[in-house]
Design a protein around this motif. Structure first.
Motif, mmCIF file in Angstrom:
data_model
loop_
_atom_site.group_PDB
_atom_site.id
_atom_site.type_symbol
_atom_site.label_atom_id
_atom_site.label_comp_id
_atom_site.label_asym_id
_atom_site.label_seq_id
_atom_site.Cartn_x
_atom_site.Cartn_y
_atom_site.Cartn_z
ATOM 1 N N ALA A 85 -16.272 -3.869 -1.676
ATOM 2 C CA ALA A 85 -15.271 -4.977 -2.396
ATOM 3 C C ALA A 85 -13.628 -4.969 -2.272
ATOM 4 O O ALA A 85 -12.925 -5.705 -2.009
ATOM 5 C CB ALA A 85 -15.245 -5.074 -3.692
ATOM 6 N N GLY A 86 -12.700 -3.492 -1.944
ATOM 7 C CA GLY A 86 -11.669 -3.357 -1.336
ATOM 8 C C GLY A 86 -11.536 -3.631 0.002
ATOM 9 O O GLY A 86 -10.563 -3.252 0.863
ATOM 10 N N GLY A 87 -12.663 -4.174 1.309
ATOM 11 C CA GLY A 87 -12.250 -4.075 2.516
ATOM 12 C C GLY A 87 -12.136 -2.865 3.433
ATOM 13 O O GLY A 87 -12.134 -2.702 3.838
ATOM 14 N N PHE A 88 -12.714 -1.857 2.980
ATOM 15 C CA PHE A 88 -13.340 -0.744 3.853
ATOM 16 C C PHE A 88 -14.087 -0.973 3.790
ATOM 17 O O PHE A 88 -15.262 -1.305 3.525
ATOM 18 C CB PHE A 88 -12.860 0.591 3.120
ATOM 19 N N THR A 89 -14.328 -0.756 6.118
ATOM 20 C CA THR A 89 -16.006 -0.625 5.642
ATOM 21 C C THR A 89 -16.350 0.803 6.187
ATOM 22 O O THR A 89 -17.184 1.104 6.468
ATOM 23 C CB THR A 89 -15.641 -1.416 7.704
ATOM 24 N N CYS A 113 -6.335 -0.285 -3.160
ATOM 25 C CA CYS A 113 -5.805 0.226 -2.552
ATOM 26 C C CYS A 113 -4.980 -0.409 -1.552
ATOM 27 O O CYS A 113 -3.432 -0.424 -1.228
ATOM 28 C CB CYS A 113 -6.785 1.484 -1.192
ATOM 29 N N PHE A 114 -5.678 -1.754 -1.103
ATOM 30 C CA PHE A 114 -4.875 -2.414 0.238
ATOM 31 C C PHE A 114 -3.948 -3.481 -0.812
ATOM 32 O O PHE A 114 -2.375 -3.263 -0.753
ATOM 33 C CB PHE A 114 -5.902 -3.536 0.678
ATOM 34 N N ASP A 156 -5.073 -10.798 2.600
ATOM 35 C CA ASP A 156 -4.936 -11.970 2.405
ATOM 36 C C ASP A 156 -3.343 -10.958 1.500
ATOM 37 O O ASP A 156 -2.898 -11.045 0.936
ATOM 38 C CB ASP A 156 -5.406 -13.580 1.577
ATOM 39 N N THR A 157 -2.033 -11.506 2.222
ATOM 40 C CA THR A 157 -0.698 -10.476 1.714
ATOM 41 C C THR A 157 -0.447 -11.261 0.565
ATOM 42 O O THR A 157 0.638 -11.032 -0.073
ATOM 43 C CB THR A 157 0.490 -10.120 2.839
ATOM 44 N N ALA A 158 -0.478 -12.308 0.674
ATOM 45 C CA ALA A 158 0.070 -13.085 -0.949
ATOM 46 C C ALA A 158 -0.844 -13.301 -1.959
ATOM 47 O O ALA A 158 -0.484 -14.355 -3.146
ATOM 48 C CB ALA A 158 1.365 -14.159 -0.217
ATOM 49 N N MET A 179 -3.407 -8.638 -9.243
ATOM 50 C CA MET A 179 -3.154 -8.394 -8.093
ATOM 51 C C MET A 179 -2.805 -8.898 -7.147
ATOM 52 O O MET A 179 -2.387 -10.050 -6.884
ATOM 53 C CB MET A 179 -4.325 -7.079 -7.688
ATOM 54 N N THR A 180 -1.290 -8.707 -6.803
ATOM 55 C CA THR A 180 -1.041 -9.507 -5.355
ATOM 56 C C THR A 180 -1.387 -8.693 -3.983
ATOM 57 O O THR A 180 -1.334 -7.289 -3.528
ATOM 58 C CB THR A 180 0.230 -9.318 -4.949
ATOM 59 N N GLY A 181 -2.054 -9.542 -3.340
ATOM 60 C CA GLY A 181 -2.956 -9.518 -1.517
ATOM 61 C C GLY A 181 -4.101 -8.394 -2.125
ATOM 62 O O GLY A 181 -4.024 -7.953 -2.985
ATOM 63 N N GLY A 182 -5.014 -9.466 -1.208
ATOM 64 C CA GLY A 182 -6.291 -9.116 -1.785
ATOM 65 C C GLY A 182 -6.812 -9.115 -0.427
ATOM 66 O O GLY A 182 -6.680 -9.954 0.850
#
Length: 409
Positions: A85-89, A332-333, A377-379, A401-404
Motif C-alpha cells: 500500500a505504501g509503494g514498496f516492492t 513513508c513516501f 503523485d507528489t501532489a 496526507m500530501t503525496g501518495g
C-alpha cells in the motif's frame, strides 16, 4: 486482462535513457508493455495528473516484521500488505523476531514464508547471537542462505571489538554491516530528545551526544578495518556532519534517516501523544533541517520507514511507560514528500536506487517488460483512514496526507 494507461507520466529513473521524460506508459497486468508518446487507450483505464511519476520500485531498509513470535503485532502477510500500500516492492526485515534471525534456518523461514506475497521480504541476519551484543552470529551461513545484510536491529553494538571483527569478516564475502548508534550509558532512561521541549515537559532527555559518539567511533572502526558500514536511522545534525566528512575522506560509509525524523521535530510531543515517541527520537528543528540538507547533498543515502508495530497495551499508557516506535510503511513516501522541498529525483534515489545498491539487491529500471515499479503523485491528497498493519500506532491515522502512491488493484 487489466490494462492501465498512464497519460503524460514522468519517468524518474537515473539508470534509464528516458529519465526525466514525460510520456505515456501502457500497463497490462502490472507489467509495462509500451512506452511511447500519444498512445491510444484502446479501452484501458486512464490515469493522468500533472504530478504523476513512475520509478523503479521502492525498497525499505528498516522494517520490523514481528513474525515469527509477535504475530499479534504484525505478520508477514500484514506487513507485506502495508508495504504494498505504501509503494514498496521490497522490504528488508529486521532480525529482532522471536526467535531472532541469527542462523540460516531463520533466514530460510522468512524467505519461504514470504513467497507469493505482494512484496519481496528480504531477511537481514543478526550481527550478534540473540542480539545480545556479545558473540558474533553465524554470518557466512546466513549469507549463504540468502541474508546479505547483518545488524542488531535497533540495538546499538556497544562492544567495539565485536563490531570491527564483524566488519572485517563480512568484508571477505560481500556481506554488509548495518549499525544503529546509541550509547546507552548516556541515553538510558530517556523518553525524548534532550532539549527545551523535554525540559518543559519534565521528561528525561535522550542527548544527541549518545548517537554522535557512536557514529564517530564506528567511522573510526570502519577506517581501521578498511570496510564498509551503513548507519541506520541517524537523527542529528552532528551525525550528518560526521558522515559527510567521512565520505569526503573516501571512506565507504552510507546512511539512512527515518521519514518521520524528516517530517517532525520534538515540539509535536507537547501533547504527550505516545505515537510520536520514536527511536531514534524526534529531534530539534535545526536537526530536522540538517537531515533534509543531508538528503539533498547526498550525505544521507536512504529514507526508511522505521516501521515498528506496537499493540495498544504498549502505546495507550503513560508516556514514560509507552514503547518507542510508529508504523510507517504506508506513510513513508508521504511524510518524506511533505517534509521539505525534496525533488522526485531525490526521493527516488533515497527510496529506490540507493537502498537496493547498498543492500546488494538488483536495481530494476523503467522499460518495457518490467513489473517492478512504483507509481506516485507528489501532489495527491488522500486520507489515511485505515491501515493494513495489524497495529495502529501512527499519529497520522485519520489525517489527510500530501503525496501518495498509486496501486492498480
Amino acid at each position: 486482462m487489466s490494462k492501465v494507461l498512464l497519460r503524460n507520466v514522468r519517468i524518474v529513473d537515473p539508470n534509464s535513457p528516458q529519465h526525466g521524460k514525460q510520456t505515456d506508459v501502457l500497463l497490462e497486468n502490472n507489467v509495462i508493455v509500451r512506452i511511447s508518446d500519444a498512445l491510444r487507450s484502446d479501452g484501458a483505464k486512464e490515469i493522468t495528473s500533472d504530478s504523476l511519476h513512475i520509478a523503479p520500485g521502492f525498497m525499505d531498509l528498516h522494517a520490523h516484521v514481528c513474525d515469527p513470535g509477535l504475530e499479534h503485532k504484525e505478520t508477514l502477510e500484514s506487513v507485506a500488505a502495508a508495504a504494498y500500500a505504501g509503494g514498496f516492492t521490497t522490504i528488508l526485515a529486521m532480525p529482532d523476531t522471536h526467535p531472532v534471525i541469527d542462523n540460516k534456518s531463520q533466514v530460510q523461514y522468512i524467505i519461504k514464508r514470504s513467497q507469493g506475497l505482494p512484496v519481496e521480504i528480504v531477511p537481514s541476519g543478526a550481527l550478534s547471537q540473540g542480539l545480545a551484543g556479545k558473540d558474533m552470529a553465524e554470518l557466512f551461513d546466513m549469507y549463504s542462505a540468502g541474508a546479505k545484510v547483518f545488524c542488531d536491529a535497533d540495538h546499538s553494538i556497544a562492544h567495539a571489538g565485536l563490531l570491527v571483527r564483524a566488519m572485517m569478516y563480512a568484508n571477505q564475502f560481500g556481506g554488509k554491516i548495518f549499525a544503529r548508534c546509541d550509547d546507552k550509558t548516556i541515553s538510558h532512561g530517556g523518553q525524548m530528545n534532550e532539549g527545551p521541549t523535554s525540559t518543559m515537559l519534565g521528561l528525561k532527555g535522550i542527548p544527541a551526544l549518545a548517537e554522535e559518539l557512536m557514529v564517530a567511533r564506528n567511522i573510526s572502526l570502519a577506517e581501521y578495518a578498511n570496510a564498509s558500514i551503513h548507519f541506520m536511522a541517524i537523527s542529528t545534525a552532528r551525525s550528518v556532519d560526521l558522515i559527510r566528512k567521512a565520505k569526503k575522506n573516501g571512506l565507504d560509509v552510507t546512511s539512512a534517516v527515518h521519514a518521520y525524523n524528516l517530517r517532525w521535530n520534538d515540539e509535536v510531543l507537547s501533547e504527550f501523544d505516545t505515537n510520536y515517541k520514536t527511536d531514534p527520537p524526534l529531534r530539534s528543528e535545526s536537526d530536522r533541517i540538517a537531515l533534509l540538507a543531508g538528503i539533498v547533498d547526498g550525505t544521507i543515502d536512504c529514507i526508511t520507514s522505521g516501521h515498528t508495530p506496537e499493540d495498544v497495551e504498549n502505546k495507550v499508557v503513560e508516556f514514560d511507560l509507552s514503547a518507542f516506535g510508529m508504523i510507517g510503511l504506508e506513510t513513508c513516501f508521504s511524510l518524506a514528500n511533505s517534509a521539505g522541498n525534496l525533488t522526485p529525483e531525490q526521493l527516488v534515489k533515497a527510496l529506490s536506487i540507493n537502498p537496493r545498491k547498498i543492500s546488494g539487491q538488483e536495481i530494476p529500471t523503467i522499460k518495457e517488460g518490467e513489473s517492478n515499479f512504483t507509481i506516485f503523485d507528489t501532489a495527491a491528497k488522500w486520507m489515511y483512514s485505515k491501515t493494513k498493519s495489524l497495529s495502529k500506532n501512527s499519529p497520522v491515522l485519520g489525517m489527510e496526507m500530501t503525496g501518495g502512491v498509486i496501486r492498480l488493484d
